[in-house]
Scaffold this motif. Structure first.
Motif, PDB file in Angstrom:
ATOM      1  N   ARG A   1      87.508  47.156 146.081  1.00 20.38           N
ATOM      2  CA  ARG A   1      86.607  46.057 145.753  1.00 20.38           C
ATOM      3  C   ARG A   1      86.171  45.324 147.021  1.00 20.38           C
ATOM      4  O   ARG A   1      85.009  44.917 147.156  1.00 20.38           O
ATOM      5  CB  ARG A   1      87.307  45.082 144.805  1.00 20.38           C
ATOM      6  CG  ARG A   1      86.512  43.849 144.430  1.00 20.38           C
ATOM      7  CD  ARG A   1      85.175  44.198 143.805  1.00 20.38           C
ATOM      8  NE  ARG A   1      84.414  42.997 143.463  1.00 20.38           N
ATOM      9  CZ  ARG A   1      83.113  42.994 143.231  1.00 20.38           C
ATOM     10  NH1 ARG A   1      82.413  44.127 143.292  1.00 20.38           N
ATOM     11  NH2 ARG A   1      82.493  41.868 142.938  1.00 20.38           N
ATOM     12  N   TYR A   2      87.086  45.187 147.960  1.00 20.46           N
ATOM     13  CA  TYR A   2      86.752  44.534 149.230  1.00 20.46           C
ATOM     14  C   TYR A   2      85.701  45.337 149.995  1.00 20.46           C
ATOM     15  O   TYR A   2      84.744  44.778 150.539  1.00 20.46           O
ATOM     16  CB  TYR A   2      88.017  44.364 150.072  1.00 20.46           C
ATOM     17  CG  TYR A   2      87.775  43.656 151.387  1.00 20.46           C
ATOM     18  CD1 TYR A   2      87.765  42.265 151.466  1.00 20.46           C
ATOM     19  CD2 TYR A   2      87.556  44.382 152.554  1.00 20.46           C
ATOM     20  CE1 TYR A   2      87.535  41.616 152.663  1.00 20.46           C
ATOM     21  CE2 TYR A   2      87.321  43.741 153.764  1.00 20.46           C
ATOM     22  CZ  TYR A   2      87.309  42.357 153.818  1.00 20.46           C
ATOM     23  OH  TYR A   2      87.076  41.715 155.001  1.00 20.46           O
ATOM     24  N   ASP A   3      85.857  46.653 150.055  1.00 18.52           N
ATOM     25  CA  ASP A   3      84.876  47.508 150.734  1.00 18.52           C
ATOM     26  C   ASP A   3      83.514  47.411 150.054  1.00 18.52           C
ATOM     27  O   ASP A   3      82.468  47.413 150.726  1.00 18.52           O
ATOM     28  CB  ASP A   3      85.366  48.955 150.744  1.00 18.52           C
ATOM     29  CG  ASP A   3      86.614  49.140 151.590  1.00 18.52           C
ATOM     30  OD1 ASP A   3      86.878  48.265 152.444  1.00 18.52           O
ATOM     31  OD2 ASP A   3      87.328  50.146 151.381  1.00 18.52           O
ATOM     32  N   GLU A   4      83.532  47.324 148.709  1.00 20.10           N
ATOM     33  CA  GLU A   4      82.264  47.209 147.975  1.00 20.10           C
ATOM     34  C   GLU A   4      81.556  45.900 148.316  1.00 20.10           C
ATOM     35  O   GLU A   4      80.335  45.865 148.538  1.00 20.10           O
ATOM     36  CB  GLU A   4      82.547  47.293 146.470  1.00 20.10           C
ATOM     37  CG  GLU A   4      81.299  47.225 145.614  1.00 20.10           C
ATOM     38  CD  GLU A   4      81.609  47.267 144.129  1.00 20.10           C
ATOM     39  OE1 GLU A   4      80.661  47.182 143.328  1.00 20.10           O
ATOM     40  OE2 GLU A   4      82.809  47.375 143.784  1.00 20.10           O
TER      41      GLU A   4
ATOM     42  N   SER B   1      81.943  44.157 151.040  1.00 16.34           N
ATOM     43  CA  SER B   1      81.504  44.234 152.446  1.00 16.34           C
ATOM     44  C   SER B   1      80.166  44.950 152.552  1.00 16.34           C
ATOM     45  O   SER B   1      79.286  44.543 153.328  1.00 16.34           O
ATOM     46  CB  SER B   1      82.570  44.943 153.286  1.00 16.34           C
ATOM     47  OG  SER B   1      83.791  44.224 153.268  1.00 16.34           O
ATOM     48  N   ALA B   2      80.014  46.025 151.779  1.00 16.26           N
ATOM     49  CA  ALA B   2      78.727  46.728 151.755  1.00 16.26           C
ATOM     50  C   ALA B   2      77.627  45.839 151.188  1.00 16.26           C
ATOM     51  O   ALA B   2      76.483  45.865 151.664  1.00 16.26           O
ATOM     52  CB  ALA B   2      78.847  48.011 150.943  1.00 16.26           C
ATOM     53  N   ASP B   3      77.969  45.034 150.177  1.00 17.90           N
ATOM     54  CA  ASP B   3      76.996  44.095 149.621  1.00 17.90           C
ATOM     55  C   ASP B   3      76.558  43.082 150.663  1.00 17.90           C
ATOM     56  O   ASP B   3      75.375  42.698 150.723  1.00 17.90           O
ATOM     57  CB  ASP B   3      77.584  43.366 148.407  1.00 17.90           C
ATOM     58  CG  ASP B   3      77.699  44.272 147.189  1.00 17.90           C
ATOM     59  OD1 ASP B   3      77.041  45.337 147.182  1.00 17.90           O
ATOM     60  OD2 ASP B   3      78.455  43.929 146.253  1.00 17.90           O
ATOM     61  N   LYS B   4      77.508  42.637 151.494  1.00 13.63           N
ATOM     62  CA  LYS B   4      77.169  41.678 152.544  1.00 13.63           C
ATOM     63  C   LYS B   4      76.214  42.301 153.564  1.00 13.63           C
ATOM     64  O   LYS B   4      75.292  41.639 154.067  1.00 13.63           O
ATOM     65  CB  LYS B   4      78.433  41.176 153.248  1.00 13.63           C
ATOM     66  CG  LYS B   4      79.217  40.175 152.429  1.00 13.63           C
ATOM     67  CD  LYS B   4      78.357  38.956 152.124  1.00 13.63           C
ATOM     68  CE  LYS B   4      79.014  38.046 151.103  1.00 13.63           C
ATOM     69  NZ  LYS B   4      78.113  36.950 150.688  1.00 13.63           N
ATOM     70  N   ALA B   5      76.423  43.565 153.893  1.00 18.71           N
ATOM     71  CA  ALA B   5      75.506  44.244 154.812  1.00 18.71           C
ATOM     72  C   ALA B   5      74.105  44.322 154.217  1.00 18.71           C
ATOM     73  O   ALA B   5      73.105  44.125 154.914  1.00 18.71           O
ATOM     74  CB  ALA B   5      76.036  45.642 155.135  1.00 18.71           C
ATOM     75  N   ARG B   6      74.032  44.610 152.917  1.00 21.16           N
ATOM     76  CA  ARG B   6      72.729  44.655 152.246  1.00 21.16           C
ATOM     77  C   ARG B   6      72.082  43.274 152.217  1.00 21.16           C
ATOM     78  O   ARG B   6      70.874  43.130 152.441  1.00 21.16           O
ATOM     79  CB  ARG B   6      72.903  45.185 150.828  1.00 21.16           C
ATOM     80  CG  ARG B   6      71.628  45.177 149.992  1.00 21.16           C
ATOM     81  CD  ARG B   6      71.865  45.759 148.614  1.00 21.16           C
ATOM     82  NE  ARG B   6      73.010  45.143 147.944  1.00 21.16           N
ATOM     83  CZ  ARG B   6      72.962  43.967 147.324  1.00 21.16           C
ATOM     84  NH1 ARG B   6      71.837  43.283 147.299  1.00 21.16           N
ATOM     85  NH2 ARG B   6      74.042  43.490 146.729  1.00 21.16           N
ATOM     86  N   GLU B   7      72.891  42.238 151.946  1.00 25.08           N
ATOM     87  CA  GLU B   7      72.350  40.881 151.911  1.00 25.08           C
ATOM     88  C   GLU B   7      71.840  40.450 153.287  1.00 25.08           C
ATOM     89  O   GLU B   7      70.842  39.716 153.378  1.00 25.08           O
ATOM     90  CB  GLU B   7      73.430  39.913 151.428  1.00 25.08           C
ATOM     91  CG  GLU B   7      73.782  40.091 149.945  1.00 25.08           C
ATOM     92  CD  GLU B   7      75.065  39.371 149.571  1.00 25.08           C
ATOM     93  OE1 GLU B   7      75.664  38.710 150.472  1.00 25.08           O
ATOM     94  OE2 GLU B   7      75.498  39.474 148.406  1.00 25.08           O
ATOM     95  N   ARG B   8      72.510  40.913 154.343  1.00 21.09           N
ATOM     96  CA  ARG B   8      72.038  40.587 155.697  1.00 21.09           C
ATOM     97  C   ARG B   8      70.661  41.215 155.935  1.00 21.09           C
ATOM     98  O   ARG B   8      69.756  40.573 156.484  1.00 21.09           O
ATOM     99  CB  ARG B   8      73.041  41.094 156.735  1.00 21.09           C
ATOM    100  CG  ARG B   8      72.590  40.902 158.178  1.00 21.09           C
ATOM    101  CD  ARG B   8      73.676  41.338 159.143  1.00 21.09           C
ATOM    102  NE  ARG B   8      74.042  42.725 158.934  1.00 21.09           N
ATOM    103  CZ  ARG B   8      73.386  43.765 159.430  1.00 21.09           C
ATOM    104  NH1 ARG B   8      72.296  43.559 160.158  1.00 21.09           N
ATOM    105  NH2 ARG B   8      73.790  44.994 159.213  1.00 21.09           N
TER     106      ARG B   8
END
Length: 395
Positions: A253-256, A258-265
């Protein structure tokens, strides 16, 4: 006999011992000589129709010459996106971009006409320097005036890539602007709000921070359960499996997230870019010669809003007979003057373009002569003259 000599005790000859380090030094020097040989000079060959040779490594510096496609220059240094080159007797800078210039060694197959067998490397370099700007021959015989029209170095029609309402116009007709200066801006209130919203979403790390704490505790619990199972057997294998499963679930869930944060950036950057597209900046330094928009107007993509002209260098464009164009080469200089100021503006210009084809209708060949216009202040659109040889010269 061979056995006898091979088994004699070795004599420690002082001269022989002294020669050992000398021989070792000579062998080392011989090994290094090929590595220290100066290689043939590198050339930069122009790949675009025209490129500016500038006095300093920045786009605001003075234009020393305009180089045509195929022009070869000797590279002196390469640093920070610029090439320091020698072009004839001039040293200047070219933009170091792959599609602008092509780097070539003088001993490459494409440059075999530069180097010849039996010539020294110094001769090769000297030949390259001489060829980077053609040696202008003597033109015997009569000269003739040829008239042409003066054009600016750059004449750019400015437009927006998006539609919108003009919020502000920061320029006036006739203004001198610098490269990168803000010219006008569309209403970007909605795009600004969207960029801020995306930033708030990106900066929200509450769930990630909570997961980090839970993962640390779960990892510690998992390691304790494993140790108890391996040492005392006081816990079952099922309990170990459950602890591991909980840890890996939280880690996933943490990795997921983190990927969402990259997309949001990336989404925030896209929103910023969308907002930035509502601003029009000057791509070059120059003068505003046309302004066709005012505050409050609605503009569409591609509509010409302003005209920006760079008059720091001028181009005298001529149409000459084939017999006159035949001996002309880029890099040759000739006297030029201008109709508006025939006596006070006599100067010299450098040929930067000779068309490879004649106009089918007239049979004339287009020739362009570039001149430094910063002190002259000649306005584009006027008439100019060049003094060129009027007969065909066999080179």
């Amino acid at each position: 006999m061979g056995f006898f000599w091979n088994n004699l005790p070795e004599r420690k000859d002082p001269m022989r011992l002294a020669a050992v380090p000398v021989m070792a030094s000579l062998l080392l020097l011989a090994a290094l000589v090929p590595a220290m040989t100066v290689t043939a000079a590198t050339e930069a060959v122009v790949q675009v129709p025209k490129i500016n040779l500038r006095s300093s490594p920045n786009t605001d510096s003075r234009v020393l010459a305009v180089l045509e496609k195929g022009t070869q220059t000797v590279v002196l240094d390469r640093k920070s996106g610029w090439l320091k080159v020698r072009y004839g007797d001039r040293i200047g800078y070219l933009r170091d971009r792959e599609n602008y210039v092509r780097m070539m060694d003088s001993d490459s197959p494409e440059m075999t006409d530069i180097t010849q067998a039996g010539k020294t490397q110094d001769d090769d370099i000297g030949r390259q320097v001489a060829r980077s700007k053609p040696k202008m021959p003597d033109f015997p015989g009569p000269k003739r005036e040829f008239a042409g029209v003066i054009y600016p170095m750059h004449d750019i029609a400015l437009s927006m890539g998006v539609s919108g309402l003009v919020a502000s116009v920061a320029i006036h007709l006739g203004d001198e602007v610098r490269q990168g200066q803000l010219l006008l801006q569309l209403d970007d209130a909605a795009q600004k709000i969207e960029a801020e919203r995306r930033l708030v979403i990106f900066n929200n790390r509450a769930e990630l921070n909570s997961l980090e704490k839970r993962i640390r505790r779960t990892r510690s619990l998992m390691e304790d359960v494993r140790q108890l199972y391996e040492t005392s057997g006081s816990v079952s294998l099922d309990e170990v499996t459950r602890a591991e499963l909980e840890f890996f679930t939280l880690q996933g869930r943490y990795d997921e997230l983190s990927a969402d944060k990259a997309r949001e950036r990336l989404e925030h950057q896209a929103a910023q870019k969308d907002q930035e597209m509502r601003r029009l900046y000057a791509p070059i330094s120059g003068f505003i010669t046309h302004l066709g928009v005012d505050k409050g107007e609605w503009v569409n993509p591609g509509k010409v809003l302003a005209q920006l002209v760079d008059t720091s260098s001028g181009i005298l464009r001529l149409a000459v007979p084939e017999s006159v164009a035949q001996p002309l080469r880029p890099g040759y200089t000739f006297p030029i003057w201008f109709e508006a100021y025939p006596e006070t503006t006599r100067t010299s210009g450098e040929i930067t373009f000779v068309s490879a084809a004649a106009d089918p209708a007239s049979g004339l060949v287009q020739v362009e002569i570039t001149f430094d216009n910063r002190k002259l202040g000649i306005r584009p659109g006027g008439k100019g003259y060049a003094l060129l040889p009027s007969v065909r010269i066999q080179e």
